[in-house]
Design an enzyme around this catalytic site. Sequence first.
Site, PDB file in Angstrom:
ATOM      1  N   LYS A 197      -8.772  13.204   4.736  1.00 48.37           N
ATOM      2  CA  LYS A 197      -7.783  12.127   4.699  1.00 48.37           C
ATOM      3  C   LYS A 197      -6.800  12.366   5.838  1.00 48.37           C
ATOM      4  O   LYS A 197      -6.781  13.450   6.413  1.00 48.37           O
ATOM      5  CB  LYS A 197      -7.048  12.089   3.363  1.00 48.37           C
ATOM      6  CG  LYS A 197      -6.475  13.446   2.939  1.00 48.37           C
ATOM      7  CD  LYS A 197      -5.894  13.407   1.539  1.00 48.37           C
ATOM      8  CE  LYS A 197      -6.933  13.516   0.442  1.00 48.37           C
ATOM      9  NZ  LYS A 197      -7.111  12.310  -0.335  1.00 48.37           N
ATOM     10  N   ARG A 198      -5.980  11.350   6.164  1.00 47.29           N
ATOM     11  CA  ARG A 198      -4.973  11.552   7.185  1.00 47.29           C
ATOM     12  C   ARG A 198      -4.055  12.713   6.802  1.00 47.29           C
ATOM     13  O   ARG A 198      -3.891  13.025   5.608  1.00 47.29           O
ATOM     14  CB  ARG A 198      -4.151  10.266   7.379  1.00 47.29           C
ATOM     15  CG  ARG A 198      -4.893   9.200   8.150  1.00 47.29           C
ATOM     16  CD  ARG A 198      -5.247   9.654   9.549  1.00 47.29           C
ATOM     17  NE  ARG A 198      -4.069   9.753  10.385  1.00 47.29           N
ATOM     18  CZ  ARG A 198      -3.645   8.817  11.207  1.00 47.29           C
ATOM     19  NH1 ARG A 198      -4.322   7.681  11.330  1.00 47.29           N
ATOM     20  NH2 ARG A 198      -2.555   8.981  11.928  1.00 47.29           N
TER      21      ARG A 198
ATOM     22  N   HIS B 209       0.812  -1.229   0.000  1.00 49.34           N
ATOM     23  CA  HIS B 209       0.000   0.000   0.000  1.00 49.34           C
ATOM     24  C   HIS B 209       0.836   1.264   0.000  1.00 49.34           C
ATOM     25  O   HIS B 209       0.287   2.361   0.137  1.00 49.34           O
ATOM     26  CB  HIS B 209      -0.911   0.055   1.227  1.00 49.34           C
ATOM     27  CG  HIS B 209      -1.936  -1.017   1.286  1.00 49.34           C
ATOM     28  ND1 HIS B 209      -3.212  -0.862   0.778  1.00 49.34           N
ATOM     29  CD2 HIS B 209      -1.884  -2.276   1.767  1.00 49.34           C
ATOM     30  CE1 HIS B 209      -3.905  -1.974   0.973  1.00 49.34           C
ATOM     31  NE2 HIS B 209      -3.107  -2.857   1.578  1.00 49.34           N
TER      32      HIS B 209
ATOM     33  N   THR C 128      -8.909   6.155  -1.767  1.00 51.93           N
ATOM     34  CA  THR C 128     -10.250   5.574  -1.920  1.00 51.93           C
ATOM     35  C   THR C 128     -11.304   6.640  -1.644  1.00 51.93           C
ATOM     36  O   THR C 128     -12.417   6.564  -2.169  1.00 51.93           O
ATOM     37  CB  THR C 128     -10.451   4.376  -0.958  1.00 51.93           C
ATOM     38  OG1 THR C 128      -9.920   4.736   0.334  1.00 51.93           O
ATOM     39  CG2 THR C 128      -9.731   3.145  -1.473  1.00 51.93           C
TER      40      THR C 128
ATOM     41  N   LYS D 132       0.339  14.209   1.126  1.00 52.05           N
ATOM     42  CA  LYS D 132      -1.058  14.425   0.723  1.00 52.05           C
ATOM     43  C   LYS D 132      -1.326  15.920   0.487  1.00 52.05           C
ATOM     44  O   LYS D 132      -2.329  16.309  -0.055  1.00 52.05           O
ATOM     45  CB  LYS D 132      -2.010  13.862   1.769  1.00 52.05           C
ATOM     46  CG  LYS D 132      -1.926  12.330   1.913  1.00 52.05           C
ATOM     47  CD  LYS D 132      -2.861  11.822   2.991  1.00 52.05           C
ATOM     48  CE  LYS D 132      -2.669  10.347   3.318  1.00 52.05           C
ATOM     49  NZ  LYS D 132      -3.323   9.441   2.356  1.00 52.05           N
TER      50      LYS D 132
ATOM     51  N   LYS E  88     -15.051   7.672  -3.443  1.00 54.47           N
ATOM     52  CA  LYS E  88     -16.316   7.918  -2.729  1.00 54.47           C
ATOM     53  C   LYS E  88     -16.863   9.302  -3.082  1.00 54.47           C
ATOM     54  O   LYS E  88     -18.068   9.473  -3.299  1.00 54.47           O
ATOM     55  CB  LYS E  88     -16.082   7.847  -1.213  1.00 54.47           C
ATOM     56  CG  LYS E  88     -15.684   6.473  -0.725  1.00 54.47           C
ATOM     57  CD  LYS E  88     -15.123   6.521   0.698  1.00 54.47           C
ATOM     58  CE  LYS E  88     -14.355   5.244   0.989  1.00 54.47           C
ATOM     59  NZ  LYS E  88     -13.570   5.318   2.239  1.00 54.47           N
TER      60      LYS E  88
HETATM   61  O1  NBX Z   1      -3.899   2.503   1.746  1.00 52.27           O
HETATM   62  C1  NBX Z   1      -3.284   3.683   2.220  1.00 52.27           C
HETATM   63  C2  NBX Z   1      -2.663   4.419   1.053  1.00 52.27           C
HETATM   64  O2  NBX Z   1      -1.991   5.569   1.516  1.00 52.27           O
HETATM   65  C3  NBX Z   1      -3.768   4.809   0.091  1.00 52.27           C
HETATM   66  O3  NBX Z   1      -3.243   5.431  -1.050  1.00 52.27           O
HETATM   67  C4  NBX Z   1      -4.551   3.568  -0.322  1.00 52.27           C
HETATM   68  O4  NBX Z   1      -5.684   3.921  -1.058  1.00 52.27           O
HETATM   69  C5  NBX Z   1      -5.007   2.797   0.916  1.00 52.27           C
HETATM   70  C6  NBX Z   1      -5.678   1.490   0.555  1.00 52.27           C
HETATM   71  O5  NBX Z   1      -4.920   0.770  -0.355  1.00 52.27           O
HETATM   72  N1  NBX Z   1      -2.341   3.341   3.250  1.00 52.27           N
HETATM   73  C7  NBX Z   1      -2.728   3.366   4.531  1.00 52.27           C
HETATM   74  O6  NBX Z   1      -3.856   3.686   4.861  1.00 52.27           O
HETATM   75  N2  NBX Z   1      -1.796   2.964   5.452  1.00 52.27           N
HETATM   76  C8  NBX Z   1      -2.023   2.888   6.758  1.00 52.27           C
HETATM   77  O7  NBX Z   1      -3.073   3.217   7.267  1.00 52.27           O
HETATM   78  C9  NBX Z   1      -0.932   2.372   7.638  1.00 52.27           C
HETATM   79  C10 NBX Z   1      -1.257   1.991   8.914  1.00 52.27           C
HETATM   80  C11 NBX Z   1      -0.266   1.518   9.753  1.00 52.27           C
HETATM   81  C12 NBX Z   1       1.043   1.452   9.297  1.00 52.27           C
HETATM   82  C13 NBX Z   1       1.359   1.832   8.020  1.00 52.27           C
HETATM   83  C14 NBX Z   1       0.370   2.285   7.180  1.00 52.27           C
HETATM   84  N3  NBX Z   1       2.011   0.993  10.122  1.00 52.27           N
END
Ligand code: NBX
Length: 824
Positions: free
Chosen positions: A558-559, A366, A666, A564, A670
């Site tokens: 978003k985070r 991801h 994502t 971003k 939405k």
């Molecule tokens: O995963 C996200 C990506 O940044 C997005 O672009 C993508 O759409 C989404 C689904 O494929 N990554 C993400 O959300 N990562 C985390 O939340 C995360 C959580 C814990 C960690 C590392 C990453 N240790």
Amino acid sequence: MATKKKTELDLQLNKDQLKASIVRHLRSTLGTSEQKASPQAWWKATAAAVNEQVYERLTRTQQTHFNKDTRAIHYFSAEFLMGRLTSNNLHNLSLYSVCEEALRELGLELTDLCEQEPDMALGNGGLGRLAACFIDSLATLNYPAVGYGLHYEHGLFRQEIQDGRQIERPDSWREYGNPWEICRPESVQEIPLYGYVETVFGDKGGLKKVWHAGRKIKGVPWDIPVVGFGGHTVNILRLWESRASEFFDWDVFNAGGYVDSQAEKAQAETISKVLYPNDETDAGKELRLIQQYFFCACSIKDIMRRYKRVHGSDFSNFAAQIAIQLNDTHPTVAIPELMRVLVDEEDLNWDAAWTICYQVFSYTNHTLLPEALEKWSVNLFEKVLPRHLEIIYEINARFLGDLVEAKWPGDDVIKAKLSIIEEGEVRKVRMGNLCVIGSAKVNGVAEIHSKLVKEDLFPEFAALWPDKMCNVTNGVTPRRWLLACNPELAALYDEVVGKEWPLQLDKLRGVVKFADDKAFQQQFMTIKRHNKEKLVKVIKAETGIEVDANAIFDIQIKRLHEYKRQQLNLIHIMALYRRLLANPDYDMHPRVFIFGSKAAPGYKLAKDIIYAINKLAERVNNDTRIQGKLKVVFMPNYRVSLAEKMIPAADVSEQISTAGYEASGTGNMKLALNGAITIGTLDGANIEIVEEAGAEHCAIFGLNVDEVKALKARGYNPYDFYYANSELKAVLDWFDTDYFTPGKPGELSSIKRSLLEGGDPYLTLADFAAYSEAHQLVDSWYRDPALWAKKAIINSATMGKFNSDRSIQDYVERIWKLERCKVG
Ligand code: NBX
């Protein structure tokens, strides 16, 4: 008399039955009465009534799966960001309107009761929410599937804003009970940790490894039924809670160490206590490694138990029956754990075990961010999981010695790069490399991302195994993200294209031909207007800020992360504000910029950006000179249930990451599905969104992936852009003043510093001018209501590809090779 099997029809409740059931549960399950019951009790009684339906279907599903003994997918994820379940379960059981009517007759509003439910926030962001959408789709498409994860006592922190700053508060989602989970004490597991490895003579001759654990932890499973749309298949999400193992406690207790035993207990329970709030970066903490091992080991044991119930110790069918998907590298330790179980406990030889192992696992990547790629220190591994480290060494030695040596004889540089072990002052285990080596397939989450995974992240692995790397573009469930969250638009689509679209989102293409139809445009925009009016009330209630539904609602949710680029949005709003101050007649349609975002608690700059947004908001929102043309809103505590209110009300969707950094996104899907127009870079799934909607219906700006790479290669200097663009310079210099923080100059300077002295690693300044132009284009579109309506309609109508059912079908065909299993 033989009891007749209940038919679908028998299962379907009518309004009076549901009403009676709710009242019965209010009395007998909640122990209260219609006169005394609180809204929370009514909500729980409603959930209990719905659960009668859920459990019946769950039992049928489990019987069918057991009888057919089909291959199943086991989705391993450290996070499942489920949000609320009440309205989702009602929709998926076709009970929503029945329940609405039943409650109305009892003098209650279903939407009010739904507000009683705390979000199940067991995830950080996209990765966790994707897992939640995927298990919804798996059940909907009647695939045998189990989600496996952690039963965190505290999910992602609750965000409060105090004087503009983020404060983290604990989230206690199950403080007063959660009606959607079932504890399964009969499936408790015990998990070893620490200790040492002994080499002994095995029964069959030869040497054998025995891991003597230093301590043992109990894993208690909680099952959350996952109701597929249509209610045929009800799969489970099984989340493991850690407890002290009795075996350990008693020894200490009998020795008179009651207090010590309580400390042991507290320690054991720490494992599933709290979700780590870092997305994208990894802290490398011992507890996190233990969390990962804990849920993987419990899940592998659970899978083994179920497999052996049917096949005994004959593992020849294992790989045909069991598929495991690793949601990022967080569950990687499942690979050496399965090897350990097969070799040490089931006495398979290494080759036989390995052949099974790499057929079972697949891995989804991801992120490409280097700081996000998980690495654990060898020392930590050795302490916590000594046997696993040995197994990893063995996997590595065979991989480098056989495969890599055959392909690149004598090439130590390639060996060092592909090794699972990173050499250096602190030796580290590279979880990504272990995943690729131990998996049958590796996928990225959007076309461009998968290409970069192949070409930039793992090029040698791709050369070694050309068929291993593939793409599965993300998707979102249209049940939660349109049907449930935008009921008016859903009803309009029912009328125009029929009621099949929640299962076949491509059917929305049928709406395109109405994009120019004046009457349809009006209906569509009236719905948008209603959704905006609802959000106006939420904004007022949550922040006290008054906004006007006539304005353009421009949303970035978003985070918070530099890549971003919320800071790009921020400096552009500051530029607009300057233009308005310089010229009160500056020609722009009124805009409300709305943010929702949590920052990782240790990410200083991200928190400073939140502070800056809030300080800007205070100043702008109270400045009468600009006649309400500009408003800025930061919505506190962004979460799934808030997203469900914001997304249907968006006019503009901000998807402005530096090209090459957002794996997919994502939220972009939405927002477009709900009729927002994307202002975005050619990054992640934005590229595919533009392909579907047509470039003329999106506002695309800025550097693309190749241009970003080229600029970085040339040597990017943010000062070039700072000095060349007087507006940009003025905006950045504003950060050093006390204009937004009266009496406290310099409070916002860290943002300017990161963009100049810090080198602006995400090329914010390079994209500023193009971003500003894109906004002007969007503004001009909005002033032509017919043009805007057409674009919004086309965006919504062309998002069929981004149904998570399609993603799951891609996984099934490209990776899992599952068959549907109809539950009668
Ligand atoms: O995963 C996200 C990506 O940044 C997005 O672009 C993508 O759409 C989404 C689904 O494929 N990554 C993400 O959300 N990562 C985390 O939340 C995360 C959580 C814990 C960690 C590392 C990453 N240790």
